[in-house]
Motif scaffolding. Structure first.
Motif, PDB file in Angstrom:
ATOM      1  N   ARG A 115       0.168  -4.030  -8.770  1.00  0.00           N
ATOM      2  CA  ARG A 115       1.376  -3.629  -9.490  1.00  0.00           C
ATOM      3  C   ARG A 115       2.521  -3.340  -8.513  1.00  0.00           C
ATOM      4  NH1 ARG A 115      -1.746  -0.299 -13.789  1.00  0.00           N
ATOM      5  NH2 ARG A 115      -1.389  -1.486 -15.708  1.00  0.00           N
ATOM      6  N   ALA A 116       2.207  -2.669  -7.413  1.00  0.00           N
ATOM      7  CA  ALA A 116       3.232  -2.368  -6.418  1.00  0.00           C
ATOM      8  C   ALA A 116       3.766  -3.653  -5.795  1.00  0.00           C
ATOM      9  CB  ALA A 116       2.664  -1.447  -5.347  1.00  0.00           C
ATOM     10  N   LYS A 117       2.875  -4.578  -5.496  1.00  0.00           N
ATOM     11  CA  LYS A 117       3.299  -5.869  -4.937  1.00  0.00           C
ATOM     12  C   LYS A 117       4.194  -6.616  -5.926  1.00  0.00           C
ATOM     13  CE  LYS A 117       3.227 -10.112  -3.250  1.00  0.00           C
ATOM     14  NZ  LYS A 117       3.731 -10.782  -4.459  1.00  0.00           N
ATOM     15  N   LEU A 122       0.835  -1.204   0.000  1.00  0.00           N
ATOM     16  CA  LEU A 122       0.000   0.000   0.000  1.00  0.00           C
ATOM     17  C   LEU A 122       0.869   1.254   0.000  1.00  0.00           C
ATOM     18  CD1 LEU A 122      -2.701   1.515   0.240  1.00  0.00           C
ATOM     19  CD2 LEU A 122      -2.519   1.276   2.725  1.00  0.00           C
ATOM     20  N   TRP A 123       1.885   1.269   0.849  1.00  0.00           N
ATOM     21  CA  TRP A 123       2.759   2.442   0.936  1.00  0.00           C
ATOM     22  C   TRP A 123       3.524   2.638  -0.370  1.00  0.00           C
ATOM     23  CZ3 TRP A 123       1.906   5.580   4.943  1.00  0.00           C
ATOM     24  CH2 TRP A 123       1.242   5.026   6.051  1.00  0.00           C
ATOM     25  N   ALA A 124       3.945   1.524  -0.996  1.00  0.00           N
ATOM     26  CA  ALA A 124       4.655   1.628  -2.269  1.00  0.00           C
ATOM     27  C   ALA A 124       3.732   2.152  -3.366  1.00  0.00           C
ATOM     28  CB  ALA A 124       5.232   0.274  -2.665  1.00  0.00           C
ATOM     29  N   ALA A 125       2.503   1.657  -3.406  1.00  0.00           N
ATOM     30  CA  ALA A 125       1.553   2.121  -4.418  1.00  0.00           C
ATOM     31  C   ALA A 125       1.281   3.607  -4.270  1.00  0.00           C
ATOM     32  CB  ALA A 125       0.248   1.330  -4.309  1.00  0.00           C
ATOM     33  N   TRP A 126       1.303   4.094  -3.044  1.00  0.00           N
ATOM     34  CA  TRP A 126       1.043   5.513  -2.768  1.00  0.00           C
ATOM     35  C   TRP A 126       2.279   6.372  -3.058  1.00  0.00           C
ATOM     36  CZ3 TRP A 126       1.075   8.086   2.660  1.00  0.00           C
ATOM     37  CH2 TRP A 126       0.545   9.373   2.584  1.00  0.00           C
ATOM     38  N   ARG A 127       3.402   6.014  -2.436  1.00  0.00           N
ATOM     39  CA  ARG A 127       4.608   6.839  -2.552  1.00  0.00           C
ATOM     40  C   ARG A 127       5.177   6.837  -3.971  1.00  0.00           C
ATOM     41  NH1 ARG A 127       4.163   9.824   2.050  1.00  0.00           N
ATOM     42  NH2 ARG A 127       4.715   8.659   3.937  1.00  0.00           N
ATOM     43  N   ALA A 181      13.142  -2.414  -4.054  1.00  0.00           N
ATOM     44  CA  ALA A 181      12.124  -2.586  -3.012  1.00  0.00           C
ATOM     45  C   ALA A 181      12.756  -2.523  -1.625  1.00  0.00           C
ATOM     46  CB  ALA A 181      11.400  -3.915  -3.208  1.00  0.00           C
ATOM     47  N   THR A 182      13.927  -3.130  -1.474  1.00  0.00           N
ATOM     48  CA  THR A 182      14.622  -3.091  -0.187  1.00  0.00           C
ATOM     49  C   THR A 182      14.959  -1.660   0.204  1.00  0.00           C
ATOM     50  OG1 THR A 182      15.564  -5.309  -0.467  1.00  0.00           O
ATOM     51  CG2 THR A 182      16.689  -3.827   1.064  1.00  0.00           C
ATOM     52  N   GLY A 210      13.519  -8.800   5.964  1.00  0.00           N
ATOM     53  CA  GLY A 210      12.064  -8.783   6.029  1.00  0.00           C
ATOM     54  C   GLY A 210      11.430  -9.084   4.690  1.00  0.00           C
ATOM     55  N   LEU A 211      11.899  -8.410   3.643  1.00  0.00           N
ATOM     56  CA  LEU A 211      11.351  -8.646   2.308  1.00  0.00           C
ATOM     57  C   LEU A 211      11.570 -10.091   1.882  1.00  0.00           C
ATOM     58  CD1 LEU A 211      10.078  -7.584  -0.315  1.00  0.00           C
ATOM     59  CD2 LEU A 211      12.372  -6.914  -1.060  1.00  0.00           C
ATOM     60  N   ASP A 212      12.767 -10.610   2.139  1.00  0.00           N
ATOM     61  CA  ASP A 212      13.072 -11.995   1.773  1.00  0.00           C
ATOM     62  C   ASP A 212      12.143 -12.963   2.497  1.00  0.00           C
ATOM     63  OD1 ASP A 212      14.945 -13.984   0.459  1.00  0.00           O
ATOM     64  OD2 ASP A 212      15.194 -14.568   2.559  1.00  0.00           O
TER      65      ASP A 212
END
Length: 323
Positions: free
Chosen positions: A233-235, A40-45, A245-246, A263-265
């Motif tokens: 798309r962000a995901k 969500l934060w990635a899709a927004w920012r 992404a990191t 965390g991402l891994d």
């Protein structure tokens, strides 16, 4: 020349929303700012919402209940919250539906320096971010599986989120607390003890999802679909550009690059996020079962389908060429 000048005058006189291609206001509430909600934060920012013609404002709420209440009131169009909130709202007669998943449970039970096993917690005080919903229900159920009954064998203390729980453990005020990835890694690096992975007890527990009001969403289907397209798309970007992404997660969530990478891994390796953000009914069924037990729900336990409408997500995935 006159024609060009006339065109410029016309543009200047247009309302700003026309010049901006009529971006549609779409306020979103989120119950907390955690890595599990990173898409969500990635899709927004990163302006994925803008590419879908949406003017999204992400509002950080103080927990699931306020976010659900604000959604019911119509002040936000969608909420990203722990799933017991929408379930409770539906059981109270509200027209809420989960439309896409967010994350499975990644929490680990972390103990203070003198607490290393589940049995060590007998007679202790355990910290929780809430006492009556969400992860508190999971914590109580996990402890029950390990032979500890509440309130007979331990006390619960509302200490707030991860940072507060970390501080309370370090000061010896509580014996243990549930922490999500990557904060659970951070606590272990600081010398605290991993008592157990709650996700090992409930491997499919669907912790959170995107929810909307059914009546509003039915009237605004194209907008909901566009919102979900941006989130998906962000995901997908997390999978395709792990380095980028990191870096984004480290900056947005104030993590060290190493912690953000771990965390991402973890989320990607363990599929804590469904690849297409679909709601898996087995995972939601576990949520419903625990909710029913902890709240003393009367009558047969409802099917998880009662709380879900994935038609918006299916349409979004089709338009993205993923179906």
């Amino acid at each position: 020349m006159k024609r060009s000048l006339s065109a410029l005058v016309l543009i200047a006189l247009m309302p700003s929303w026309v010049v901006a291609q009529e971006r549609i206001k779409f306020p979103v509430g989120v119950s907390s700012k955690v890595l599990g909600y990173g898409h969500l934060w990635a899709a927004w920012r990163l302006k994925y919402f803008e590419r879908e013609g949406l003017d999204v404002d992400v509002v950080l709420m103080r927990g699931t209940a306020p976010a659900v209440q604000t959604m019911i009131a119509g002040s936000i169009f969608a909420g990203l919250v722990a799933n017991d909130g929408p379930i409770a709202a539906v059981e109270q007669g509200m027209d809420i539906a989960m439309v896409a998943s967010s994350s499975k449970l990644t929490h680990m039970l972390i103990g203070g320096k003198n607490y290393k096993t589940w049995e060590d917690l007998r007679g202790s005080t355990i910290g929780s971010s809430t006492l009556t919903s969400g992860t508190a229900f999971v914590l109580r159920r996990a402890l029950k599986v390990k032979g500890l009954e509440y309130p007979r064998d331990y006390k619960l203390l509302n200490v707030g989120g991860t940072t507060s729980a970390f501080a309370a453990m370090s000061a010896g005020q509580i014996a243990a607390a549930m922490l999500a990835v990557p904060n659970a890694f951070q606590a272990q690096d600081a010398g605290l003890n991993l008592i157990g992975r709650v996700a090992d007890i409930f491997p499919n527990y669907l912790l959170s999802a995107y929810s909307v009001r059914r009546s509003w969403a039915e009237k605004n289907r194209p907008i909901v679909v566009r919102f979900l397209k941006a989130v998906v798309r962000a995901k997908k970007w997390f999978e395709q550009d792990k380095k980028g992404a990191t870096e984004f997660l480290a900056k947005e969530f104030q993590l060290t690059p190493s912690l953000a990478e771990r965390g991402l891994d973890y989320y990607l390796t363990h599929q804590a996020w469904h690849p297409d953000l679909e709601i898996e009914m087995d995972g939601l069924r576990t949520v419903v079962d625990i909710y029913a037990e902890q709240t003393g729900m009367k009558g047969p336990i409802p099917s998880p389908e009662k709380y879900v409408d994935q038609s918006y997500l299916r349409q979004a995935l089709k338009e993205l060429g993923l179906r």
